[in-house]
Write an enzyme that holds these catalytic residues in place. Sequence first.
Site, PDB file in Angstrom:
ATOM      1  N   GLU A  70      -3.442  10.905   3.248  1.00  0.00           N
ATOM      2  CA  GLU A  70      -4.431  10.638   4.285  1.00  0.00           C
ATOM      3  C   GLU A  70      -4.588  11.943   5.037  1.00  0.00           C
ATOM      4  O   GLU A  70      -3.631  12.437   5.643  1.00  0.00           O
ATOM      5  CB  GLU A  70      -3.976   9.508   5.200  1.00  0.00           C
ATOM      6  N   GLU A 124       0.850  -1.197   0.000  1.00  0.00           N
ATOM      7  CA  GLU A 124       0.000   0.000   0.000  1.00  0.00           C
ATOM      8  C   GLU A 124       0.884   1.245   0.000  1.00  0.00           C
ATOM      9  O   GLU A 124       1.821   1.351   0.788  1.00  0.00           O
ATOM     10  CB  GLU A 124      -0.894  -0.029   1.237  1.00  0.00           C
TER      11      GLU A 124
END
Length: 541
Positions: A240, A235
Amino acid sequence: MPSTYDIYKKLLLLASFLSASQAQQVGTSKAEVHPSLTWQTCTSGGSCTTVNGKVVVDANWRWVHNVDGYNNCYTGNTWDTTLCPDDETCASNCALEGADYSGTYGVTTSGNSLRLNFVTQASQKNIGSRLYLMEDDSTYKMFKLLNQEFTFDVDVSNLPCGLNGAVYFVSMDADGGMAKYPANKAGAKYGTGYCDSQCPRDLKFINGMANVEGWEPSANDANAGTGNHGSCCAEMDIWEANSISTAYTPHPCDTPGQVMCTGDSCGGTYSSDRYGGTCDPDGCDFNSYRQGNKTFYGPGMTVDTKSKITVVTQFLTNDGTASGTLSEIKRFYVQNGKVIPNSESTWSGVSGNSITTAYCNAQKTLFGDTDVFTKHGGMEGMGAALAEGMVLVLSLWDDHNSNMLWLDSNYPTDKPSTTPGVARGSCDISSGDPKDVEANDANAYVVYSNIKVGPIGSTFSGSTGGGSSSSTTATSKTTTTSATKTTTTTTKTTTTTSASSTSTGGAQHWAQCGGIGWTGPTTCVAPYTCQKQNDYYSQCL
């Protein structure tokens, strides 16, 4: 007597019947129509071409019902025990249904813009969403990002504490797992095949089978639970963020591609042994607030979250080619026509404003974090995943495990905020409880737009506000060709750069030797010279 070949043919036919009877099914109540979303590919000359893409919502959000009717296979956070007594029977009995993107999930698109609403009230309440960019209606778009940069615009002004508008890449299969797992009849068209570095066990279907065996409903999430199995893969968290904090984080795995795990050996958030799996659940993050600059990102700050932000992420390699080894992940922002380099880490012993092996080693040591990043391959492991190709994820979510405090507050909460690495944002440690944000911030949303991918320096432009020894002028021209309906944006950059001297102690051939925010060597080993590509990247050529 029948021949051996006749028996073989009958066995093959029987196997095909068994495969179909045990497969993950597709519903027929509502046609699956993927929302359109345009994005752009750019060239080193600064010319960008529009691609007509689409997005698909993840299978976990979809209505799952019996194949021949309208009875729920899954209601709230529990499975129907009659339809789903075990994984195989459940996959045979149950079907994923087509999606009402705006009405059920609060997902809308317009041109190159995607808006995700946090809470959508239809016949049931929907919380957040997770979508994937598609190559076509049955295939995810695969991005190979080594020696490339990825750029997008984002509006986080309506994302308060406790929410996470996330843009990231995962090593899913392009077809959603259909070829590898014949029991999966839904595929990418219906958003199957998800995996990430947490090896999530909350997925309802993995590898074409249900995840009902061992399923335990969540104690604090009315819509979720965990099963015996998880789905692991590498990932790369590009973004974020909410309006208070942001982080970007690589998470390598021992095997870049998707693999299924079982029980606590999955590791990650969903298991009792967080570090017991084959992936790095923590990653090596760069959060400006956590790295000591508390005025860089937020409302009214250097990167002002009250306005739209252009986010640029560059994946540099040791030799300046797509076949090289990942050596650095750089970040820039653009707002109001001005390019803003990422903030510098202010902690003694942890320098720089980008992610490198040296930065990760120093950060893990200072913060006292368990270094599973290195254990699972570090930068090289992340680079292996980027080289193989990854799927783009666009999402909005809240956090039933730790209230998003790891992103925007003090975490862990039992340590003083003055302890290096604990303070990650200015949100109160009492913030982020999902029941509070779902009630009080139901109208929250995020908008992603203007996605671009191309060689280093090709996807963005802007002034630097001074401080450079070179002059740069950038202009853009957009033209539309009626025959193809393709929009092309051309950026022309003129630079004047003084020659750099060579030195036996300088950077190696193909290595970076300059650019805004660069703190490494600025000369090259003979016979190479430091040649400026743009204000943010110079290379030994």
